[in-house]
Each structure stands twice: as C-alpha cells, then as structure tokens.
Design a protein around this motif. Structure first.
Motif, PDB file in Angstrom:
ATOM      1  N   LEU A  89      -2.492   6.930  -0.846  1.00  0.00           N
ATOM      2  CA  LEU A  89      -2.879   5.540  -1.039  1.00  0.00           C
ATOM      3  C   LEU A  89      -4.397   5.441  -0.878  1.00  0.00           C
ATOM      4  O   LEU A  89      -4.924   5.684   0.206  1.00  0.00           O
ATOM      5  CB  LEU A  89      -2.189   4.640  -0.012  1.00  0.00           C
ATOM      6  CG  LEU A  89      -0.671   4.708   0.055  1.00  0.00           C
ATOM      7  CD1 LEU A  89      -0.149   3.873   1.233  1.00  0.00           C
ATOM      8  CD2 LEU A  89      -0.054   4.218  -1.247  1.00  0.00           C
ATOM      9  N   VAL A  90      -5.094   5.132  -1.956  1.00  0.00           N
ATOM     10  CA  VAL A  90      -6.549   4.996  -1.927  1.00  0.00           C
ATOM     11  C   VAL A  90      -6.898   3.518  -1.799  1.00  0.00           C
ATOM     12  O   VAL A  90      -6.301   2.677  -2.478  1.00  0.00           O
ATOM     13  CB  VAL A  90      -7.177   5.580  -3.200  1.00  0.00           C
ATOM     14  CG1 VAL A  90      -8.671   5.286  -3.262  1.00  0.00           C
ATOM     15  CG2 VAL A  90      -6.935   7.084  -3.274  1.00  0.00           C
ATOM     16  N   PHE A  91      -7.868   3.180  -0.934  1.00  0.00           N
ATOM     17  CA  PHE A  91      -8.215   1.772  -0.736  1.00  0.00           C
ATOM     18  C   PHE A  91      -9.709   1.618  -0.512  1.00  0.00           C
ATOM     19  O   PHE A  91     -10.392   2.542  -0.074  1.00  0.00           O
ATOM     20  CB  PHE A  91      -7.445   1.186   0.448  1.00  0.00           C
ATOM     21  CG  PHE A  91      -7.749   1.845   1.777  1.00  0.00           C
ATOM     22  CD1 PHE A  91      -8.814   1.429   2.561  1.00  0.00           C
ATOM     23  CD2 PHE A  91      -6.958   2.891   2.239  1.00  0.00           C
ATOM     24  CE1 PHE A  91      -9.098   2.037   3.781  1.00  0.00           C
ATOM     25  CE2 PHE A  91      -7.226   3.503   3.456  1.00  0.00           C
ATOM     26  CZ  PHE A  91      -8.297   3.077   4.233  1.00  0.00           C
ATOM     27  N   ASN A  92     -10.215   0.416  -0.825  1.00  0.00           N
ATOM     28  CA  ASN A  92     -11.595   0.096  -0.468  1.00  0.00           C
ATOM     29  C   ASN A  92     -11.848  -1.395  -0.584  1.00  0.00           C
ATOM     30  O   ASN A  92     -11.167  -2.113  -1.313  1.00  0.00           O
ATOM     31  CB  ASN A  92     -12.598   0.871  -1.331  1.00  0.00           C
ATOM     32  CG  ASN A  92     -12.783   0.309  -2.727  1.00  0.00           C
ATOM     33  OD1 ASN A  92     -11.935   0.513  -3.593  1.00  0.00           O
ATOM     34  ND2 ASN A  92     -13.878  -0.407  -2.948  1.00  0.00           N
ATOM     35  N   VAL A  93     -12.848  -1.839   0.174  1.00  0.00           N
ATOM     36  CA  VAL A  93     -13.460  -3.159   0.060  1.00  0.00           C
ATOM     37  C   VAL A  93     -14.954  -2.915   0.198  1.00  0.00           C
ATOM     38  O   VAL A  93     -15.406  -2.382   1.212  1.00  0.00           O
ATOM     39  CB  VAL A  93     -12.975  -4.135   1.145  1.00  0.00           C
ATOM     40  CG1 VAL A  93     -13.710  -5.471   1.027  1.00  0.00           C
ATOM     41  CG2 VAL A  93     -11.473  -4.333   1.088  1.00  0.00           C
ATOM     42  N   GLY A  94     -15.741  -3.258  -0.825  1.00  0.00           N
ATOM     43  CA  GLY A  94     -17.168  -2.963  -0.788  1.00  0.00           C
ATOM     44  C   GLY A  94     -17.506  -1.766  -1.665  1.00  0.00           C
ATOM     45  O   GLY A  94     -16.772  -1.437  -2.598  1.00  0.00           O
ATOM     46  N   ASP A  95     -18.613  -1.094  -1.344  1.00  0.00           N
ATOM     47  CA  ASP A  95     -19.108  -0.037  -2.231  1.00  0.00           C
ATOM     48  C   ASP A  95     -19.073   1.365  -1.633  1.00  0.00           C
ATOM     49  O   ASP A  95     -19.640   2.294  -2.222  1.00  0.00           O
ATOM     50  CB  ASP A  95     -20.524  -0.357  -2.714  1.00  0.00           C
ATOM     51  CG  ASP A  95     -21.530  -0.477  -1.572  1.00  0.00           C
ATOM     52  OD1 ASP A  95     -21.123  -0.405  -0.397  1.00  0.00           O
ATOM     53  OD2 ASP A  95     -22.735  -0.636  -1.859  1.00  0.00           O
ATOM     54  N   SER A  96     -18.451   1.555  -0.471  1.00  0.00           N
ATOM     55  CA  SER A  96     -18.166   2.925  -0.053  1.00  0.00           C
ATOM     56  C   SER A  96     -17.096   3.473  -0.991  1.00  0.00           C
ATOM     57  O   SER A  96     -16.321   2.711  -1.572  1.00  0.00           O
ATOM     58  CB  SER A  96     -17.684   2.956   1.402  1.00  0.00           C
ATOM     59  OG  SER A  96     -18.743   2.606   2.276  1.00  0.00           O
ATOM     60  N   ARG A  97     -17.037   4.807  -1.139  1.00  0.00           N
ATOM     61  CA  ARG A  97     -16.275   5.371  -2.247  1.00  0.00           C
ATOM     62  C   ARG A  97     -15.281   6.455  -1.838  1.00  0.00           C
ATOM     63  O   ARG A  97     -15.443   7.108  -0.810  1.00  0.00           O
ATOM     64  CB  ARG A  97     -17.236   5.961  -3.293  1.00  0.00           C
ATOM     65  CG  ARG A  97     -18.060   4.921  -4.011  1.00  0.00           C
ATOM     66  CD  ARG A  97     -18.997   5.560  -5.018  1.00  0.00           C
ATOM     67  NE  ARG A  97     -19.737   4.550  -5.779  1.00  0.00           N
ATOM     68  CZ  ARG A  97     -20.661   4.814  -6.681  1.00  0.00           C
ATOM     69  NH1 ARG A  97     -20.967   6.082  -6.954  1.00  0.00           N
ATOM     70  NH2 ARG A  97     -21.277   3.837  -7.318  1.00  0.00           N
ATOM     71  N   VAL A  98     -14.285   6.629  -2.716  1.00  0.00           N
ATOM     72  CA  VAL A  98     -13.329   7.729  -2.625  1.00  0.00           C
ATOM     73  C   VAL A  98     -13.337   8.460  -3.962  1.00  0.00           C
ATOM     74  O   VAL A  98     -13.268   7.826  -5.021  1.00  0.00           O
ATOM     75  CB  VAL A  98     -11.905   7.229  -2.313  1.00  0.00           C
ATOM     76  CG1 VAL A  98     -10.947   8.409  -2.156  1.00  0.00           C
ATOM     77  CG2 VAL A  98     -11.895   6.353  -1.064  1.00  0.00           C
TER      78      VAL A  98
END
Length: 246
Positions: free
Chosen positions: A126-135
């Motif tokens: 499960l990949v997640f983010n809020v903002g501009d940090s990255r996966v």
C-alpha cells in the motif's frame, strides 16, 4: 521465510541548521536527529509493516514537531494498516492530531508536514502520500514514481518547486486532506525507495536510478545521500530503502 529489509538514513544536509524530517519503520522511529551511517532493520513478512518519511514544512514553526507526531502515530497504528481504507483513516487522524497540537499551543500554529510511505503486506504493498515527499518503485532498471506529488503545475523547464497543495496541518484553521493511496502486488526481489524532497530536489530522477542500478541496501542509501550532498545538500535528506527477500 520471506522477509522485509529496511535501510534508512536521515541527515540535516549542508544548509539547514537542524533536521525537521522524521522516519518510521515498523515500531522504530527517528525524529529530528541525524544517523551517522545507514541503519538496516529486518522484519518478517506477514503482519502490516509501515515505512514512511515525514518532512516538516519549512518557513513555518515547529516542522520537526509535526513530522515527529506523524511518524509516532503511524508507528502506533502499524499492525492495523491492512487496507487502503485503514491507511486513509490513519492519515486523516494524523491530520487532526497535528491541528489539535497546534490548537493547544499558539507557538505551534500553522505547523505542518508532508508524509509518504508504504505499508508492506504479505502479498501486496500500500503506497501513500500527502504532500511532495515521494515513493519510487526501484525494482526494474528504470526508477518509477508511484506516489503523487501535491504540487502546482510547473512552468516549462522548471523541475522542482517548494510549493505544495496539501499537507498534514500547515494552515491556521483545520483543512481536510485527500490522501493518495494505491495498492500494488508484491514479490520477492521487489525494491522501493521512500524519501523527502531533500533528496529528489537536488538529484534528478535519472541520477537516482543510476545509483540504484549499481548499489543496494546500505551502500545504496549512502550513495543516494552522497549525491544529494554533492549537489549542495540544500535541505534535510531522509530516505528508506525497502527490499523484499526470499
């Protein structure tokens, strides 16, 4: 038995006077401090394992407080993050936690943070983010971003921006978020990179890919950090390499 290897590093960089980044890997958190060398942790594959970075918003108060709050919350949620819905619920709670802390202390008003990471499940990620940090998916020869930047459209020829369109906290009054959460299949040999923009702003994506084609684990983390430092180290640098072993 299949296992998860996480190699992590966090550094102030060459310009900032302190580290506002934080990191979580399972129950382990690293908040506002510097690792002298990449740290490697090994976990059994099975129960949900969260690996994430949080980058306190620069130019606003107490970014290190906001990022630390988030990774500690995610560490506590850890084993319950078994679905996209659970991850979205956890991130919405994290957003409320940041605003609640700011409401209790006027010195923390408008503090905020980005977050990006992955929850490793037995058969999926499960990949997640809020903002501009990255996966990034670093499994194949070509690095592929699997998170979604919350940034305004860039003018032609511009590669980076410090502006973000949503974050956890960061405003004088509560603002709801729409987390990005996706599911991918997981196999032995898969490899992912989770990082703050202290790595991706100074180092182009193709250069990151070149490093990861040659190196793995602790050496990969060190060489990625080195690339950011050689590019001027303009921001805090925090990253985690996730590898799935057979």
């Amino acid at each position: 038995m299949r296992y998860i290897k996480v190699t992590a590093l966090s550094h102030t960089g060459l310009v900032r006077d302190h580290n506002e980044d934080s990191l979580v890997a399972g129950p382990w958190t690293l908040c506002g401090t510097v690792t002298e060398n990449p740290q490697t942790l090994v976990f059994p594959l099975g129960k949900p394992l969260v690996v994430a970075v949080a980058d306190g918003i620069g130019g606003q108060p107490a970014g290190e407080v906001a990022s630390a709050l988030i990774v500690r919350q995610l560490a506590s949620f850890g084993p319950s993050l078994d679905s996209e819905e659970a991850v979205r619920d956890a991130l919405n709670i994290c957003n409320h936690v940041v605003y609640a802390a700011a409401d209790r202390d006027p010195a923390l008003l408008t503090m905020g943070t980005t977050v990006a990471g992955a929850v490793v499940l037995a058969e999926s990620l499960l990949v997640f983010n809020v903002g501009d940090s990255r996966v990034f998916d670093a499994t194949q020869d070509r690095l592929r971003q699997v998170s979604v930047d919350d940034s305004p459209p860039l003018p032609r020829g511009q590669r980076t921006t410090s502006l973000i369109t949503q974050a956890l906290g960061g405003a004088p009054r509560f603002s709801a978020i729409t987390p990005h959460v996706t599911t991918s299949p997981l196999s032995a040999g898969d490899r992912y990179l989770v990082c703050t923009d202290g790595l991706t702003d100074p180092v182009p994506e193709d250069a990151l890919g070149d490093v990861l084609r040659v190196h793995d684990d602790g050496r990969a983390a060190f060489e990625l950090w080195k690339a950011a430092i050689e590019a001027g180290g303009p921001d805090n640098i925090t990253l985690a390499m996730i590898g799935i072993g057979a």
